[in-house]
Design an enzyme around this catalytic site. Structure first.
Site, PDB file in Angstrom:
ATOM      1  N   ASP A  61      -2.106  -8.142   7.762  1.00  0.00           N
ATOM      2  CA  ASP A  61      -2.235  -9.321   6.973  1.00  0.00           C
ATOM      3  C   ASP A  61      -2.071 -11.160   7.227  1.00  0.00           C
ATOM      4  O   ASP A  61      -2.064 -11.077   8.104  1.00  0.00           O
ATOM      5  CB  ASP A  61      -0.257  -8.758   6.212  1.00  0.00           C
ATOM      6  CG  ASP A  61      -0.221  -9.612   5.024  1.00  0.00           C
ATOM      7  OD1 ASP A  61      -0.411 -10.819   4.553  1.00  0.00           O
ATOM      8  OD2 ASP A  61       0.505  -8.813   4.477  1.00  0.00           O
ATOM      9  N   GLN A  71      12.067 -10.749  -2.585  1.00  0.00           N
ATOM     10  CA  GLN A  71      13.333 -10.302  -3.559  1.00  0.00           C
ATOM     11  C   GLN A  71      12.477  -8.566  -3.329  1.00  0.00           C
ATOM     12  O   GLN A  71      13.393  -7.504  -3.961  1.00  0.00           O
ATOM     13  CB  GLN A  71      13.037 -10.479  -5.063  1.00  0.00           C
ATOM     14  CG  GLN A  71      13.033  -9.647  -6.296  1.00  0.00           C
ATOM     15  CD  GLN A  71      11.470  -9.350  -6.216  1.00  0.00           C
ATOM     16  OE1 GLN A  71      10.513  -9.551  -6.163  1.00  0.00           O
ATOM     17  NE2 GLN A  71      11.433  -8.116  -7.751  1.00  0.00           N
ATOM     18  N   CYS A 188       1.696  -9.453  -9.788  1.00  0.00           N
ATOM     19  CA  CYS A 188       3.521  -9.018  -9.589  1.00  0.00           C
ATOM     20  C   CYS A 188       4.010 -10.740  -9.945  1.00  0.00           C
ATOM     21  O   CYS A 188       4.610 -10.457 -10.326  1.00  0.00           O
ATOM     22  CB  CYS A 188       3.661  -9.024  -8.159  1.00  0.00           C
ATOM     23  SG  CYS A 188       3.021  -6.652  -7.913  1.00  0.00           S
TER      24      CYS A 188
END
Ligand SMILES: [Zn+2]
Length: 255
Positions: A61, A71, A188
């Site tokens: 990543d 969240q 998202c």
């Protein structure tokens, strides 16, 4: 691999499962999983794979932890905001289970690097959030003959499928399912996502990976599980192999 006393205690609830046992646990400890993305899917997947004693996790990543990640990206904590996600992941996974070797790749996975990154893995878990990366992993997994556990989540809904097209020529691949990327797909950040929905799907990816590594249970090769946590509807659909798929069809050009 002989299990040590601490390991027998740590994994006792898993070892007593008749489908896993000491032999299965040893096999997990000898396994390597490549996880692309330490985000919403990669977080629960990496946590459960590390907790269950998969011996080596390679996590790629190139993002930093942001406040808006927390969240749903439960591998990271408030104090990690601003840190590289892979470093935050490594710290927390090591704290959870020091038995597991965490190898971090803090760079974007590209066409040039993907082959060498997945080379050592027994299985590839896709926790990416975009079509380009999913196609990249799909094509690399064919070349490298790797199992690919792929998933996506948006809003309250998600999907998960396993692709084994590098191992079984009759099995479909991700491009058979989505031959072309959509012109514009919601993300998202634009459409929102429920943390518990992405957690459900990431956990299913971990369960699927463990079953595939051990060769137990029913897997999702050739099918896709659709998950709707809003209406509580879960169903499994078959994925057809595209005869002219550019990745796995008879006219393929990529290998
Ligand atoms: Zn295909």
């Amino acid at each position: 691999m002989t299990l040590l006393a601490d390991q027998i205690q740590r994994y006792s609830r898993q070892i007593i499962l008749k489908d896993i046992g000491g032999i299965g646990q040893s096999k997990l400890l000898d396994s390597t999983v490549f996880i692309l993305g330490a985000g919403g899917l990669g977080s629960p997947a990496a946590l459960y794979l590390a907790a269950s004693g998969v011996g080596r996790l390679i996590i790629a990543d190139n993002d930093l932890v942001e406040l808006s990640n927390l969240q749903r990206q439960i591998l990271h904590t408030t104090s990690a905001v601003g840190e590289a996600k892979v470093e935050s992941a490594k710290k927390n996974l090591n704290a959870l289970n020091p038995d597991v070797e965490i190898i971090t790749i803090s760079q974007r996975v590209t066409e040039n690097s993907v082959d060498s990154l997945i080379d050592k893995a027994d299985l590839v878990l896709d926790g990416s959030d975009n079509f380009a990366t999913r196609y990249l992993l799909n094509d690399a997994c064919l070349k490298q003959k790797k199992l690919l556990v792929s998933a996506a989540v948006l809003g309250f809904e998600g999907q998960i499928a396993t692709f084994a097209h590098g191992i079984d020529p009759k099995a479909p691949c991700y491009r058979c399912l989505f031959p072309n990327p959509p012109q514009s797909a919601p993300t998202c950040s634009t459409a929102g996502v429920l943390g518990a929905a992405v957690g459900t799907v990431g956990s299913l990816q971990a369960a699927e990976a463990i079953k595939l590594l051990l060769g137990i249970g029913q897997n999702l090769i050739g099918s896709m599980l659709l998950i709707n946590t809003f209406d509580n509807i879960y169903h499994n659909i078959n994925i057809a192999k595209l005869p002219d798929c550019p990745t796995c069809g008879s006219q393929r050009q990529l290998i």
